[in-house]
Motif scaffolding. Sequence first.
Motif, short mmCIF file in Angstrom:
data_model
loop_
_atom_site.label_atom_id
_atom_site.label_comp_id
_atom_site.label_asym_id
_atom_site.label_seq_id
_atom_site.Cartn_x
_atom_site.Cartn_y
_atom_site.Cartn_z
N LYS B 174 130.75 1.49 114.65
CA LYS B 174 132.16 1.85 114.88
C LYS B 174 132.30 3.23 115.52
CE LYS B 174 135.62 0.62 112.23
NZ LYS B 174 136.52 0.48 111.06
N GLY B 175 131.17 3.89 115.76
CA GLY B 175 131.20 5.21 116.38
C GLY B 175 131.67 6.28 115.40
N ASN B 203 131.38 1.11 97.40
CA ASN B 203 132.77 0.65 97.58
C ASN B 203 133.60 1.69 98.34
OD1 ASN B 203 135.68 0.69 95.82
ND2 ASN B 203 135.08 -1.18 96.88
N LEU B 204 133.44 2.96 97.97
CA LEU B 204 134.22 4.02 98.61
C LEU B 204 133.82 4.18 100.08
CD1 LEU B 204 134.39 6.76 95.82
CD2 LEU B 204 136.06 4.99 96.37
N VAL B 205 132.50 4.16 100.34
CA VAL B 205 132.03 4.34 101.72
C VAL B 205 132.42 3.12 102.56
CG1 VAL B 205 129.98 4.57 103.19
CG2 VAL B 205 130.15 5.90 101.09
N SER B 206 132.26 1.94 101.99
CA SER B 206 132.61 0.72 102.70
C SER B 206 134.10 0.72 103.08
CB SER B 206 132.26 -0.49 101.82
OG SER B 206 133.03 -1.59 102.16
N ASN B 207 134.96 1.11 102.12
CA ASN B 207 136.40 1.19 102.40
C ASN B 207 136.68 2.21 103.50
OD1 ASN B 207 137.13 -0.71 100.56
ND2 ASN B 207 137.73 0.73 98.97
N ALA B 208 136.04 3.37 103.36
CA ALA B 208 136.29 4.45 104.33
C ALA B 208 135.94 3.99 105.74
CB ALA B 208 135.49 5.69 103.95
N ILE B 209 134.79 3.31 105.87
CA ILE B 209 134.39 2.83 107.20
C ILE B 209 135.36 1.75 107.69
CG2 ILE B 209 132.57 1.58 108.47
CD1 ILE B 209 130.52 3.04 106.70
N LYS B 210 135.74 0.89 106.74
CA LYS B 210 136.63 -0.22 107.07
C LYS B 210 137.97 0.28 107.62
CE LYS B 210 136.47 -3.82 104.04
NZ LYS B 210 136.95 -4.56 102.84
N PHE B 211 138.52 1.32 106.99
CA PHE B 211 139.87 1.75 107.35
C PHE B 211 139.91 2.97 108.28
CE2 PHE B 211 140.31 -0.42 103.21
CZ PHE B 211 141.08 -1.48 103.66
N LYS B 214 138.38 5.94 114.09
CA LYS B 214 137.58 6.95 114.80
C LYS B 214 137.53 8.23 113.96
CE LYS B 214 141.45 8.59 117.61
NZ LYS B 214 141.98 8.85 118.89
N GLY B 215 136.50 8.99 114.23
CA GLY B 215 136.34 10.23 113.47
C GLY B 215 135.14 10.17 112.56
#
Lengths: 181, 453
Positions: B174-175, B203-211, B214-215
């Motif tokens: 996802k860059g 769970n927290l990292v997966s959510n963060a990447i999911k939502f 960019k950045g």
Amino acid sequence: MKGIVFVELIRMAETVMGEEAVDEVLDKCELSTDGAYTTVGNYPCTELITLVEAFSKHSGTPSAELQRLFGKWMHEHFVLSYPSFFTDKADALSMLSAIEDEVHVEVRKLYPDAELPRFDTERLGPNVLCMTYRSPRPLNDFCQGLVEGCVDHFGHHADIHRQDLACTREHACNFTITLRD
Amino acid sequence: MREPDRLPPLSSDVPVARRRYDRERRARIEAEQLLEAKSRELYDANTALRKQAESLEEAIRQRTADFEAARIQAEAANAAKSVFLATMSHEIRTPLNGVLGMAEALNDTSLTLAQRDMLNVVLHSGRLLQTVLNDILDLSKIEAGKYEIEEVAFNLLDTVRSVEAMFALKAQEKGLDLKIVFGPGADGWIRGDPDRLRQILGNLVSNAIKFTSKGSVHVSIDICAVNDRHELFLIVADTGKGISSEERDRLFKPYEQSNSAISREFGGTGLGLSISRRFCQLMHGDLSVESNACGGATFTARFRVSPAQPPKLVSDRNHQDDLKRLLLERPLRILAAEDNKTNQLVLRSLLNSLDLTLEIVSDGSALIAAWEQRRPDLILMDIQMPIMNGQEATAAIRHAECKRKITRTPIIALSANMMRHHEIEYRKIGMDGCVPKPFRKEQLFSVMLACLK
């Protein structure tokens, strides 16, 4: 014993013997309150017996007869002071039957510490009632006076047969009241 | 002037006038009547109060009974739901176990590139389904108050890195800049539940990447010590679009995602955050979120851990190779009891790569008969089996060994029910190791190796 009985006994004595004679009798007796009673107080029953004996001696009326007369007097007082008990009763037998479950219930509401005698009744026929009186106090004659007072109040003619019962711990008697009319 | 006495002195010398005497007498009678009337009023008031108190007590009794009935009903419904979920997930797990096991076994065979791609989709989808199933089971266990938190020594750095490894590729795709920073207190070994840590951080990292489109996703890990208590902080900050205060309220509720469009766009059960927060709370901590209008969200998970010494010897070797080496030294005969045909096949496929003899029977009683006939080097024992279950069969074997003074055969429990109390129970009846289902080759080999050594 409730003060009302003492107050009414003295009142009856005053009516019959006069105030001075009553004062004289009271002065002679050994009484816890020197003869000053209030209807709402409680006093030893032995004082009532002392008073009855003393009034009997002074008036020449036998004490049993005096007790009976006092019972009738007391009944009149009850009628005047607590008329509501009497208004809804058809006859004396209904009134006597209601003492234990109606009158005494009300008395205990006002005076939870009252030591009341027991009145067990049984209807033997439409005009016949058997009533057993039991009390730790020797007041069978007084009770008879009450029964007679009740019969008189309702204007009946009645035969009242009393049979004293031999009990060691209390005083008891059976009344068989048969209305004639 | 002197204040008059309340009562005039009584003197028998002074005669009382008749009028005065009558007046006193009337006053006494009136006072007595008044007292009687007041007594009656008092009695009536007391009676009314008593009745009111009784009716209030009755109302309270009734309401308490209603609440109690409602509570019992709700608890019964919840217990029924938990039992249903546990049963259902067991029913789903067994065939899923078969699918994944066979897919893993298939992966060890020679395949064309296209076939391998297809197989990867099967494995990926199967594992995803397994995750969803585990989420539901976890939540039902937490709600039933039956979730058991582990307490073992583990390497914090390695555990966090394993989570990072799981998501590094996805972030890269996802860059996004996925960065993990360890604070000064967070190094070395700690005592706690490493799987729950992985689950929460994952769970927290997966959510963060999911939502985050960019950045970056920045993770900081640290341990703070206050009065002999050590708290592990996992802070995951992203540069996504942020969370509104309205969405924040729904965020930690089970089965609710912040809005229904999210479940359509991103998928997921909506259980992850709820479970993570409950895990933190079970470990005497909490999970919270902060977000501002300019975007970005920061999740902070904290829970209690304790410091631990690293174990003296940490083996990093490959279990499969070790087993192979062991087999070169002596031939192995393994006896397994497993009633489910699919699981039998999975077991056979997993052990196929090793040069050993494997005999599989379908219940505990058949296993005892086979054990009597010829002693194996190791027993793999399913727990739930018809005729005779795994616990009964183990107890019978241990009893016979003790009575006849014969060599003890190591027994490994194989079960989908592998919570801490199950493990303790299995070890108590004489089992030497436990492998949870669905089997993972590495785990099975590692336990087998430990028992055979």
